[in-house]
Each structure stands twice: as C-alpha cells, then as structure tokens.
Design an enzyme around this catalytic site. Structure first.
Site, PDB file in Angstrom:
ATOM      1  N   GLU A  67      74.791  70.865   7.630  1.00  0.00           N
ATOM      2  CA  GLU A  67      76.216  70.940   7.956  1.00  0.00           C
ATOM      3  C   GLU A  67      76.966  71.883   7.017  1.00  0.00           C
ATOM      4  O   GLU A  67      77.931  72.523   7.416  1.00  0.00           O
ATOM      5  CB  GLU A  67      76.876  69.559   8.040  1.00  0.00           C
ATOM      6  CG  GLU A  67      77.150  68.875   6.742  1.00  0.00           C
ATOM      7  CD  GLU A  67      77.828  67.515   6.908  1.00  0.00           C
ATOM      8  OE1 GLU A  67      78.688  67.368   7.762  1.00  0.00           O
ATOM      9  OE2 GLU A  67      77.472  66.594   6.142  1.00  0.00           O
TER      10      GLU A  67
ATOM     11  N   HIS B 156      51.867  64.140  11.810  1.00  0.00           N
ATOM     12  CA  HIS B 156      51.955  63.812  13.240  1.00  0.00           C
ATOM     13  C   HIS B 156      52.766  64.854  14.009  1.00  0.00           C
ATOM     14  O   HIS B 156      53.248  64.579  15.093  1.00  0.00           O
ATOM     15  CB  HIS B 156      52.558  62.413  13.420  1.00  0.00           C
ATOM     16  CG  HIS B 156      51.743  61.343  12.771  1.00  0.00           C
ATOM     17  ND1 HIS B 156      50.496  60.989  13.227  1.00  0.00           N
ATOM     18  CD2 HIS B 156      51.972  60.582  11.676  1.00  0.00           C
ATOM     19  CE1 HIS B 156      49.998  60.032  12.454  1.00  0.00           C
ATOM     20  NE2 HIS B 156      50.867  59.773  11.490  1.00  0.00           N
TER      21      HIS B 156
HETATM   22  O1  M6R Z   1      83.831  58.262   9.360  1.00  0.00           O
HETATM   23  P1  M6R Z   1      82.407  57.913   9.674  1.00  0.00           P
HETATM   24  O2  M6R Z   1      81.645  57.482   8.493  1.00  0.00           O
HETATM   25  O3  M6R Z   1      82.290  56.943  10.815  1.00  0.00           O
HETATM   26  O4  M6R Z   1      81.768  59.277  10.193  1.00  0.00           O
HETATM   27  C1  M6R Z   1      80.477  59.317  10.714  1.00  0.00           C
HETATM   28  C2  M6R Z   1      79.954  60.735  10.765  1.00  0.00           C
HETATM   29  O5  M6R Z   1      80.737  61.510  11.636  1.00  0.00           O
HETATM   30  C3  M6R Z   1      79.945  61.402   9.382  1.00  0.00           C
HETATM   31  O6  M6R Z   1      79.228  60.655   8.464  1.00  0.00           O
HETATM   32  C4  M6R Z   1      79.348  62.816   9.471  1.00  0.00           C
HETATM   33  O7  M6R Z   1      78.000  62.731   9.785  1.00  0.00           O
HETATM   34  C5  M6R Z   1      79.575  63.552   8.151  1.00  0.00           C
HETATM   35  N1  M6R Z   1      80.185  64.837   8.394  1.00  0.00           N
HETATM   36  C6  M6R Z   1      78.330  63.845   7.416  1.00  0.00           C
HETATM   37  O8  M6R Z   1      78.578  64.491   6.210  1.00  0.00           O
END
Ligand code: M6R
Length: 625
Positions: free
Chosen positions: A505, A521
């Site tokens: 990301e 695998h």
């Molecule tokens: O606010 P949340 O913890 O529910 O968000 C979940 C995901 O959208 C969030 O963790 C996302 O994967 C992050 N950008 C990862 O760094």
C-alpha cells in the site's frame, strides 16, 4: 472516503464548512465542493478536483456569504475525480443541491428512466441520480396536492416535500447519507441516512451535520446520531427527527450527548516529515500507556461481557485489523484454549455461517466506520449473542452499535497505513488472552512471565526505531525491486501478511504474505533472482522450519532479507541482509517484529517518491462496500 458536512445558523457557513472539510481530509479523497445560498436566492455551487486548499484558492477573496451550506469531500466510486463528478450535485434546474456518501446500486436503471423524463446529467455519478430523482418526486407530489387543494399552504407544501423525498428514497437500493438544501427553502436542511452515518451537532448559534464527530467538533458541543431511514429537518434553532415508522410528520425525541469521555485527541500537529513516520514513532508511548495498568483487574475492559467465558470467539475485521485478529487467534488459543475463528468481515456477511451457542463476537476496526465490518456486525447481531468492538474512535458507528467497546486510546491515526493501531490491537488481544487464561486458570506461571515480558516491549520498539537509519539504508538497496514475498510462521504468520500489506500500500510494489510452510505448495515458483523474500526468523517453535525454507529459497537463487535476533550466525549465513530485533517471549515477538517492516515499507516508498501518508486509490475510512 467521502465526507459530508452541513451547517445552518447565524454564522458564515463557508469557513465552518472549509474547516470541517479539512478535518475530514484524513479519510482520503480526491475532490471537494460546497454549496451555499446566494443573496439572490440561488444555490451557489463551488467544486473542484483536488484538495481543500485548491477549493480555498478557488474561493480566494470572494467568500460566499451565506448562513447555510453543505460540503463534501469525494473519494471516486462512479466516474473519475473531475470537477463535474465532485459534489454537491444539483437536481432539477438547480432547485436543490445535495451531498452524498455511499453507493446506489440501481443508479443505472434510475438514470435511464430520468433521462427518458427529460433530465440531463452532467456527471457520471450515482449521486446526481438521487438529486434529480428527489426533485422529480417532489414536483409530482406538489402537483398532485395543488390539483387537489389549489394554492398550497406552507404546511402542505412542507408535507408534500417530505413525501416526495421519502418516495425517492424508497426507490434507492444501496447505502446513503444525504444532506439536501433547497433553493426555495432557506430555513432548513434535510438529512437522511441508510447504512452510512450522519451526526448532528448543536453549536452556539445553530447546527452542524457531519459524517463523523471530528468533522464538526470544532464548533459543535452536543451530538446526536441519525438512525437508518430517519429524516431530519435541521433549522438554525431546532432539529426535528421524523419517526421512520410513521409516514407523517411525527417526530421522535432526541437525546443529545456531550463529547465522549474517551475523546480522541484531534492533534493536528506533525513534528516528523510525515504523519506515518510520526505514528510509527508513537508506538512505544501508546503501548507504554496501555501497559501501565496491566496488573490491574483489566478495569478498562467491559468485564461484564468478558467474564462470562465464551465457548468460542469469532473475530471479524478487514485489512490490517484482520491481521491483528489473526494474531489474536494465535495468542488467545495458545493462552486460554478458547477456540477462535477469524474471518474477513466482507466474507462473513454474505455467507451462511452456522449459529453456534456461546459465541462472543469481537470486531476490530480502527475507524469504527468500515462498511464491511458494520455490515457483518449487523448480520451477527440477529443471533442475539454478545458483541464487543476493539476500536480507536469514540462515538463511531461500530462503538454505538456494539454491546461494549475496548478503546485503543492511541490518539488520531492520520496516515492511511495503519501502524500504531495494529500494535495496539495486538496488545489488547494479548491482554484478552491473558484475562481468559487467568479465568480458566491455565498456564498461570507462563502468564506472569508473559506480563513481565510485555513491559519490555516499548523499549524494544524504541531500540528498533533508534536503528532506523540502517533500516532506511537496507530499504534503499531494494528501491528497484519488482516483487516481494513475506514469510512467517506461527505467531509471525500474521506479521508476514501485515508486512506485505504495508509494503504494497505504501510503495505500490507487488508483495505477498505467506505462511512459510506454504511456500513449497506454490509460491516457490515465483522465486528467482528478482524476488526478494522477507522472512520473519526470530526464535520460537517454528524457527528451524523457517530456516529450512530459507535454504530452499537461497539454493534457487532468491534474495533474502530476514528479521532476526543479534548473534544468529545461522541466519546471517543464509540471508543476504538481516535487520536485528531483540528477543522477547515468542507469543509477543510479533509486536516487535512488525516495527522494522513498517519502517522498511515507509523508507522504500519514500525512496520511490510515493505519497506515503496518502497512498493512491486508498482511503483511511472505508465507508463503502
Ligand atoms: O478502520 P478499520 O480498521 O476498520 O480499517 C480496515 C482497513 O481498511 C485498514 O486496516 C486498511 O487495510 C489499512 N489501510 C491498512 O494499512
């Protein structure tokens, strides 16, 4: 993702809207806009692709003068980030303007019908469809009423307007939060939501509406949440929430709440080059704070929901929070023996998962507004079993809709990449494991050792942070790498997944996380001299196995970067590069091991010129499915 604002009162609306939009910036967006009422009774719409600063520049010295207005920050779902697709959208002949958060699934068929009725669309959005649809229904209702009774009285006019809005809403499939202003009604705003939150706040002289509390807490001091399918009529001196079960104008009582005691500090200051770097550096402090009362009787936990030992725990979450949940499974099962299942919230909600008596649901969400997690919670609640949220944002929808919440208390996490919330989630899950371990009276001697080790973690994290220059140098050597594999086993399997997520990301380099045992695998086919394997190889039950996996990679020409402990000569021999961390109990090691991976992803992304705080295409608060 999209953020909504509205204001009506005796102050100038534009500065309040701009400030609110700034407060919503952390969610991620690509265009912004506002609408105000102009002197000559027209709706004035100003919008642009880009940031709030671009809008401010556009406004320049010509601040629209108006005591009411709506604002929006858009994260594109239907149509690219252009001025035309930005909100507010107008309906009819600029008779109404609205801002929308959510997704309308049947927008195509509605658009076709509206086009056949003569409506012209300027944008590719589902939101403009709502604007025209509402306008059309209001016009129909008003025509009907006036045919029946001649000239409409004010109350009749209001009634047919509300009926028109309700009829339009009935046609929508999907989620929405809407704030609407009408050209010929300078006295009120209408707000309505379904599956997407809206908070109404009272200010000293009027009312603000926002997608979350932060957006409006610069001026509002009392708050109330609109429930799904309710319609609020917001005037400067009153708020009327129309009962959703009553098709007429009967209103429900409103309970106003002061700011939460768990208030999330909205400290906008950044003393590092980037917010993500600052948040990585805050982790020793956030964990120290959390550990300061670990020996207490877990007083910050909603004990009434946890003391009753669950037969089974179900953890639902997304992204980084899901990875924390996976770590939770390892540690809760290892310490307490309670079976734990972890599932992506987005998967749980649309499958037939069998009901099991005695299940406790733990949801994990930094924002508390993730649409998938909220949907899964609502689905689970039909089972009438207890639900506890692990969340960072007080007053968020998840905390309001769960039976109880354990707060992360790590302050605002602003960078899109979750960092300090991840380690806080893992620490809370470890504490829950210990709580249930004590209750079941299992592994008690191990538990006191674990608590001792827990206290050493903040310092160990600080030590990794002190070595950040060398991690930066290592990261720079991989600047042109095309592909990464992250591998870990046991407690560090979730760390591998999280390390890969951070790298992809932030740096946009392809990175996959695997359980090290799974390599042979399939993923082993990817290994060549262009593939970098990042291996979590700290001591523990599976250390030897991971080392064997690394030998397999090495003899196939793969490059290896390992996270290991100092003096590990065997690791030094097999890996091309090693980043060192200190050893702690295997159960807790992931809390330390993730730090070099966060820094590695940060510096590699920076070297590649990426916008680390605001990675492309992503949003902090994922409020659509
Ligand atoms: O606010 P949340 O913890 O529910 O968000 C979940 C995901 O959208 C969030 O963790 C996302 O994967 C992050 N950008 C990862 O760094």
């Amino acid at each position: 993702m999209c953020g909504i604002l509205g204001y009506i009162g005796s102050q100038q609306a534009t500065p309040l809207l701009l400030e609110g939009l700034r407060r919503l910036e952390y969610r991620g967006y690509d265009s912004v806009g506002i609408s105000t009422m102009s002197d000559n009774g027209n709706l004035n719409v100003l919008k642009t692709a880009g940031r709030v600063d671009t809008l401010t520049d556009l406004i320049g010295n010509h601040l629209p003068i108006s005591n009411m207005g709506i604002g929006h920050s858009r994260w594109a779902t239907h149509g690219p980030a252009t001025r035309d697709n930005a909100h507010p959208h107008v309906g009819g002949n600029c008779d109404l303007a609205l801002v929308h958060n959510g997704v309308i699934e049947n927008h195509d068929e509605l658009r076709t019908r509206l086009e056949s009725l003569g409506f012209y669309f300027k944008s590719g959005t589902d939101s403009e469809v709502i604007a025209h649809l509402i306008h059309w229904h209001i016009t129909q209702r008003t025509k009907l009423q006036s045919n029946a009774c001649g000239e409409l009285q004010e109350q009749d006019e209001f009634r047919s307007r509300i009926q028109g809005v309700r009829r339009a809403l009935k046609e929508l499939r999907g989620s929405y939060a809407l704030v609407i202003m009408f050209r010929d009604q300078p006295d009120y705003l209408l707000a309505v939501c379904n599956g997407s939150p809206l908070i109404i706040g009272t200010t000293d002289d009027g009312h603000l509406i926002g997608s979350d509390k932060h957006a409006i807490s610069h001026s509002a001091h009392q708050f109330t949440r609109l429930e799904d399918q309710e319609l609020a009529v917001i005037r400067s001196d009153s708020v009327q929430i129309l009962q959703k079960t009553n098709p007429g104008l009967a209103s429900r009582e409103i309970l106003w709440k002061e700011e939460d005691t768990h208030s999330l500090s909205f400290d906008d200051s950044c003393t590092y080059s980037h917010r993500t770097l600052q948040e990585i550096h805050e982790q020793p402090l956030t964990l120290k704070h959390m550990l300061s009362n670990i020996e207490d009787d877990f007083h910050s936990f909603p004990i009434e929901f946890l003391n009753n030992l669950p037969k089974r725990i179900l953890i639902l979450a997304c992204g980084t929070s899901y990875h924390a949940g996976l770590f939770g499974k390892y540690i809760i099962e290892a310490i307490s023996g309670i079976p734990v299942e972890v599932e992506y919230a987005s998967e749980f909600r649309y499958r037939e998962s069998p009901y099991q008596e005695g299940t406790l649901l733990l949801t994990i969400s930094q924002s508390g507004e993730t649409a998938d997690t909220l949907g899964a919670l609502r689905e689970f609640k039909q089972r009438k079993q207890p639900t506890v949220a692990i969340c960072n944002v007080p007053g968020s929808t998840l905390t309001e809709e769960s039976d109880a919440t354990i707060f992360l208390n790590v302050g605002l996490e602003n960078g899109v990449a979750a960092t300090k919330s991840y380690t806080a989630d893992c620490a809370i899950l470890s504490r829950l494991a210990m709580l249930w371990g004590y209750q079941k009276d299992v592994n008690v001697s191990r538990l006191s050792l674990l608590i001792n080790d827990f206290h050493t973690i903040p310092q160990m994290i600080s030590n990794v942070l002190d070595a950040k220059e060398s991690i930066k140098n290592v990261a720079h050597t991989y600047e042109d790498a095309k592909r990464f594999l992250f591998i870990g086993r046991g407690f560090d399997y979730p760390t591998a997944l999280e390390g890969a997520l951070k790298l992809k990301e932030l740096s946009y380099i392809s990175a996959e996380g695997y359980a090290a045992g799974e390599l042979k695998h399939g993923p082993l086919a990817l290994v060549d001299d262009q593939t970098i394997t990042v291996a979590l190889a700290t001591p523990g039950r599976t250390y030897e196995k991971v080392l064997s996996n690394l030998e397999e990679i090495r003899c196939r020409g793969g490059q290896i970067l390992a996270i290991g402990v100092e003096d590990d000569q065997r690791l030094k021999r097999v890996a091309n590069n090693v980043i060192y961390v200190q050893k702690v109990d295997e159960f807790l090691q992931p809390l330390v091991n993730i730090i070099p991976l966060q820094l590695f992803a940060f510096y590699l992304a920076l070297a590649r010129g990426c916008d680390v705080d605001r990675p492309r295409n992503l949003a902090k608060s994922v409020t659509v499915e």
